[in-house]
Each structure stands twice: as C-alpha cells, then as structure tokens.
Enzyme design. Structure first.
Site, PDB file in Angstrom:
ATOM      1  N   LYS A   1      35.035 -14.919 -43.858  1.00  0.00           N
ATOM      2  CA  LYS A   1      36.046 -14.473 -43.358  1.00  0.00           C
ATOM      3  C   LYS A   1      36.745 -12.913 -44.604  1.00  0.00           C
ATOM      4  CE  LYS A   1      37.313 -17.424 -40.117  1.00  0.00           C
ATOM      5  NZ  LYS A   1      38.217 -17.992 -39.316  1.00  0.00           N
TER       6      LYS A   1
ATOM      7  N   GLN B   1      44.122 -20.188 -39.898  1.00  0.00           N
ATOM      8  CA  GLN B   1      42.946 -20.723 -40.026  1.00  0.00           C
ATOM      9  C   GLN B   1      43.580 -22.478 -39.068  1.00  0.00           C
ATOM     10  OE1 GLN B   1      39.535 -20.416 -40.498  1.00  0.00           O
ATOM     11  NE2 GLN B   1      38.931 -22.038 -40.101  1.00  0.00           N
TER      12      GLN B   1
ATOM     13  N   ASP C   1      42.172 -13.370 -33.207  1.00  0.00           N
ATOM     14  CA  ASP C   1      41.389 -14.773 -32.302  1.00  0.00           C
ATOM     15  C   ASP C   1      41.876 -14.805 -31.017  1.00  0.00           C
ATOM     16  OD1 ASP C   1      40.400 -15.742 -34.433  1.00  0.00           O
ATOM     17  OD2 ASP C   1      42.317 -16.923 -35.169  1.00  0.00           O
TER      18      ASP C   1
END
Ligand code: NAP
Length: 295
Positions: A55, A99, A122
């Site tokens: 990412k 994460q 997210d």
C-alpha cells in the site's frame, strides 16, 4: 456453451490509479496539498507487513505521501488510542489506516471509533457506515467499492438485478450489500446460518463471494449468465507442494456457466489498493470541506 469473460481487475485498477495520480497532482497544483496516508501496523504478522508495504509503495507512485507507524503487539489499547489521537491532530495525515487484525487484547471497534471520520480511509467508522446505509456522502470501504467498479465494467446496468452477497463481514459483505442496494439491485445477504445456499445462489444475476473458504462455491450453484465477483483470497497447496492463491468460487467450474468472473489473483485485490488511494485523495478533499459520493 457460454464464453465466460475474465474481468481484469489489474487493468481496471491501473486505469483508476492514473485517475488517482491526476487528482493528487491537481490538489497539489491548486491547493498546495499533498495527500498523506498513514498506515498503523501493530505486531509483526508477515501478511500484514506485506500488505502495508505494498500500500505504501502504491501511495508514493500515485503522488500520495506515505507514513507508517509500527507498534509492538504488546502495545496497550490506551497507547494505540493515544497514537490515533496524535494522527487525528497531525495536519500532514489525511487518511489513517489501521491494519487489521489487531492483537486479541485490543478492541478493533474502539480503535476504529477513535479515528476522525474524515480521516477514515477504510470507511469503517460508524459515521461513514451510517451515511453509506442512509444514502449520504460517505467514505466507502475499499474492497466492496472496488467490486462495484468491476461490476459496472461487466454490466451495462445493475438496476433490478438479483444480487447475492455471500458473507456478512463489516469489511466486505455488509458494505457491499449497501452499495448494491444503492444501485437498485434486489439484495440478499447469505452467511453461515443461511439454509440451502446452493438454492439461494442459483437465483443470482450478480454474485459477490466473500466467505474465505477455498473454492467453496461450486459451478452447479451458479445460474447461467451470472456475473461473479470473487473476493476470497485463500492460500492452498498446489500440485508439487507449492502454495497458490485461489478464490471462494471454483473458477474452472464457473467457465461456460458464468457470463463473467474475476480471477484470483488479479481481480478484486488490485482494486482494493487503488480504491484505498482514491479514498486517501478524497480524505484530503473532505478535510477541506469537499466530499463527493464516489462516482
Ligand atoms: P470474514 O470476516 O471471515 O467473514 C466471512 C463471512 O463468510 C462471514 O459472514 C461468515 O458467516 C461467512 N461464512 C463463513 N463460512 C461460511 C459457510 N460455510 N457458509 C456460508 N457462509 C460462511 O471474512 P472477510 O473479511 O469478509 O473476507 C472474506 C474473504 O475475502 C477472505 O478470503 C479474505 O481474505 C478476502 N478478502 C479479500 C480482499 C481483497 O482485497 N481481495 C479484501 C478483504 C477480504 P457468519 O457471519 O455467519 O460467520
């Protein structure tokens, strides 16, 4: 027999990344803003490290500044929440990505709730989830949004289609159902307590499989002409003992039955990263008072 089309997520993601880089460049030219994305990694799970690294690399190549905060898996929830508060206040950071999974002693929902909803790259914060379900402007979770973009490639119109989402996680299944509903599909969400899954799935014009079980959906569960988006990423042992990745749908069995299907790898995965970066640019605009529903 039907010729099954392979939906090329890698190619679609590359096109999206060109658009994301252009949006980042124009934000820099017009407002002097370089979008910043910070990944928070707790512990040293090898798969999480690989995801965070890829990412970060993709962010840099799209003109997005990439930061990383790495904490040991012994970190307390209070310490992690204090880091989130610092990142919320840091003007260089537009998007915060924690994460998952987190170590067992940390409540992931408390951590998600602590993220400034405008920095919730997210799209997991309850404020964004609520706006998504009520049809408002929201940051949308990357994987289901990527699935929607692939469906739009494969089908001229989604309106009226019978869409079955297999899996009801907060990350994939539930937001996918909300997006399909907003596209005017008739949506069913199936899960581990659903009765007679094959019969439910055989109704689908659109099937999104996010169950996390290798080749769980068999060819004879598919209606001829269905468009299949396979979110699953499962590592299995191939002939010769080498590991390989397979999806949640028996890809070979779907040939000749489905109208189109995403491969694993090369389908949903690349879209997730591209949509994350698109969200990072949207976060940078959102904090400056500009949020559009993603087009
Ligand atoms: P998850 O949180 O484990 O959820 C799995 C869902 O599948 C649950 O709703 C569960 O039902 C359902 N399920 C499990 N076993 C079932 C069964 N035998 N019959 C029917 N339903 C069953 O997983 P997730 O995070 O949504 O991820 C799903 C898959 O997508 C995984 O393979 C993951 O690696 C992959 N993934 C890929 C990407 C990408 O970018 N490509 C992104 C995210 C996830 P219950 O709710 O009833 O337990």
């Amino acid at each position: 027999m039907l010729a099954t089309k392979r939906i090329d997520g890698k190619a679609r993601a590359e096109r999206l990344l060109v658009d994301v880089a252009a949006a980042a460049a124009s934000l820099k030219a017009e407002a002097g803003v370089v979008p910043g994305l910070c990944a928070v990694l707790v512990g040293d799970d090898p798969a999480s490290r690989v995801y965070v690294r890829s990412k970060g690399r993709a962010a840099i190549s799209a003109g997005i500044e990439s930061f990383q905060e790495t904490l040991p898996d012994t970190v307390s929830e209070a310490e992690l929440l204090a880091l989130i508060a610092r990142l919320n206040a840091d003007d260089r950071v537009d998007g915060i990505l924690v994460q998952l999974p987190l170590p067992k002693h940390i409540d992931p929902q408390r951590v998600i709730d602590a993220i400034d909803p405008r920095k919730d790259v997210d799209g997991f914060h309850p404020q964004n989830t609520g706006h998504l379900w009520s049809g408002g402007k929201a940051l949308v979770p990357c994987t289901p949004y990527g699935c929607l973009l692939l469906l739009r490639e494969a089908l001229p119109s989604l309106a009226g289609a019978e869409a079955i989402v297999l899996g009801r996680s907060n990350i994939v299944g539930k937001p996918m159902a909300a997006l399909l509903l907003s596209e005017n599909c008739t949506v069913t969400v199936a899960h581990s307590r659903s009765r007679d899954l094959p019969a439910i799935l055989r109704r689908a014009d659109i099937l999104v499989a996010a169950v996390g079980r290798p080749q769980f959906v068999r060819g004879d569960w598919l209606k001829p002409g269905v468009v299949v988006i396979d979110v699953g990423v499962n590592r299995v042992e191939a002939d010769g003992g080498k590991p390989k990745l397979v999806g949640d749908v028996a890809f070979a069995e779907a040939q000749g039955i489905a109208a189109a299907i995403t491969p694993v790898p090369g389908g949903v995965g690349p879209m997730t990263i591209a949509c994350l970066l698109e969200n990072a640019v949207r976060c940078a605009r959102y904090r400056r008072g500009d949020l559009d529903y993603p087009g």
